[in-house]
Write an enzyme that holds these catalytic residues in place. Structure first.
Site, PDB file in Angstrom:
ATOM      1  N   GLU A 154       0.865  -1.184   0.000  1.00  0.00           N
ATOM      2  CA  GLU A 154       0.000   0.000   0.000  1.00  0.00           C
ATOM      3  C   GLU A 154       0.901   1.233   0.000  1.00  0.00           C
ATOM      4  O   GLU A 154       1.042   1.937   0.993  1.00  0.00           O
ATOM      5  CB  GLU A 154      -0.912  -0.015   1.229  1.00  0.00           C
ATOM      6  CG  GLU A 154      -1.969   1.074   1.205  1.00  0.00           C
ATOM      7  CD  GLU A 154      -2.911   0.995   2.389  1.00  0.00           C
ATOM      8  OE1 GLU A 154      -3.752   1.882   2.524  1.00  0.00           O
ATOM      9  OE2 GLU A 154      -2.800   0.032   3.181  1.00  0.00           O
ATOM     10  N   GLU A 212      -6.983   1.199  -4.134  1.00  0.00           N
ATOM     11  CA  GLU A 212      -7.975   0.984  -3.081  1.00  0.00           C
ATOM     12  C   GLU A 212      -9.270   1.736  -3.376  1.00  0.00           C
ATOM     13  O   GLU A 212      -9.255   2.885  -3.820  1.00  0.00           O
ATOM     14  CB  GLU A 212      -7.405   1.456  -1.748  1.00  0.00           C
ATOM     15  CG  GLU A 212      -8.296   1.148  -0.557  1.00  0.00           C
ATOM     16  CD  GLU A 212      -7.772   1.798   0.720  1.00  0.00           C
ATOM     17  OE1 GLU A 212      -8.257   1.462   1.798  1.00  0.00           O
ATOM     18  OE2 GLU A 212      -6.884   2.664   0.610  1.00  0.00           O
ATOM     19  N   CYS A 230     -13.398  -0.151   5.837  1.00  0.00           N
ATOM     20  CA  CYS A 230     -13.515   1.242   5.389  1.00  0.00           C
ATOM     21  C   CYS A 230     -14.223   1.340   4.045  1.00  0.00           C
ATOM     22  O   CYS A 230     -14.977   2.289   3.802  1.00  0.00           O
ATOM     23  CB  CYS A 230     -12.138   1.896   5.330  1.00  0.00           C
ATOM     24  SG  CYS A 230     -10.929   0.987   4.345  1.00  0.00           S
TER      25      CYS A 230
END
Length: 325
Positions: A3, A19, A87
């Site tokens: 990431e 993402e 999320c």
């Protein structure tokens, strides 16, 4: 697995993180930059993220979610019901619930149509109520009909965004062709608007080839296909396995076809491609592999992985010439 960033222009397809939450954040940031500047370039970024990266994060039935959105898959990447770090599901849900706030904006003496979405816009320009009814089948079609209903005749500037992906467009007001200047990505019409005034905008939407900077090594010799705001991909359930063996000739025509039976009703793209055949024995030969004709069917990337599991690819290998027997 990562990431973060590695080195300049390192954009791997199968391991791309992309993402869903980052796409939502990009959309929110681009919207604020547009509201501050009035520049349509920010909406070009917003639109690409919205129609492709963000809504791909939710399955068509609204129950499963992507955390990351790779641009290629060997068939093992699928949406999940939920995440330990959850999320993405609420972020994509709140984005979809807030889309009405992204369609139009106002400034002193101006009303801007920022995204092409069918429905009714109820707002105010300089304190006076204005309603705009928008009839369109976008993003499948580029025709947009707007009927303006100010509370009383009112002079203001109507700004219609012309997306960066559109190189040819036509505009009519009250049935008469007009060709206003473009300013900041918008066609601007300044006049006194009366209830019932009608504006028709036609955006040409041919399928187009998109090429990456040659310094993006993972996409060297490859091409992506887009139509309007949508990026398309190949799925194995339409094209067979081993999508790296597929070639799209540079001269092959790409034809849209409306498919109400497919993935909730989409426009698919079809082309005559070729498929390289594997060697009968051994990994290496002194001659290139043979190839045969392979009809190709592209679907919007945002709806991939809603059918049978299988490989997917956005970037397709280029072939030379036209597809033949």
């Amino acid at each position: 697995h990562n990431e973060g960033f590695t080195f300049d222009r390192d954009l791997p397809n199968e391991t791309a993180y992309c993402e869903t939450c980052a796409s939502v954040g990009l959309i929110m940031w681009a919207r604020r930059m547009h509201l501050r500047s009035g520049d349509g370039r920010y909406l070009d970024v917003l639109e690409r993220a919205l129609y492709n990266a963000a809504i791909a994060g939710m399955s068509l039935d609204g129950t499963r979610f992507f955390y990351e959105n790779p641009l290629a898959s060997l068939g093992g990447h699928h949406r999940q019901d939920w995440f330990g770090c959850s999320c993405c599901p609420p972020n994509i849900s709140r984005l979809l619930a807030s889309l009405g706030g992204y369609v139009a904006s106002t400034a002193p003496g101006a009303l801007s149509i920022d995204l092409i979405v069918g429905g009714t816009i109820a707002t105010a320009v300089d304190g006076a109520a204005v309603r705009v009814d928008v009839a369109t089948d976008h993003p499948w079609d580029g025709t947009v009909a707007l009927t303006l209903s100010p509370a009383s005749p009112q002079r203001f500037r109507l700004r219609l965004r012309i997306p960066a992906w559109c190189s040819s467009w036509r505009l009519r007001v009250g049935g008469a062709a007009v060709r206003p200047r473009l300013r900041g990505g918008y066609a601007e019409l300044l006049r006194t608007w009366k209830p019932g005034d009608r504006v028709e905008l036609v955006l040409d939407m041919p399928a187009r080839r998109v090429h990456a900077d040659p310094r993006v090594r993972q996409d060297a010799g490859r091409v992506a296909i887009a139509r309007g705001p949508l990026v398309y991909c190949l799925e194995a359930c339409d094209n067979g396995g081993d999508l790296d063996a597929v070639l799209l000739p540079d001269g092959a025509a790409i034809r849209p076809r409306r498919r109400p039976d497919l993935l909730g009703g989409v426009v698919a793209l079809h082309a005559a491609g070729r498929r390289e055949r594997p060697f009968a024995g051994g990994l290496y030969r002194d001659v290139p592999p043979e190839s045969g004709p392979a009809p190709l069917a592209f679907v919007p990337y945002c709806v991939w992985d809603n059918r049978r599991p299988g490989a997917m690819a956005v970037w397709v290998r280029r072939g030379q010439g036209r597809a033949g027997p």
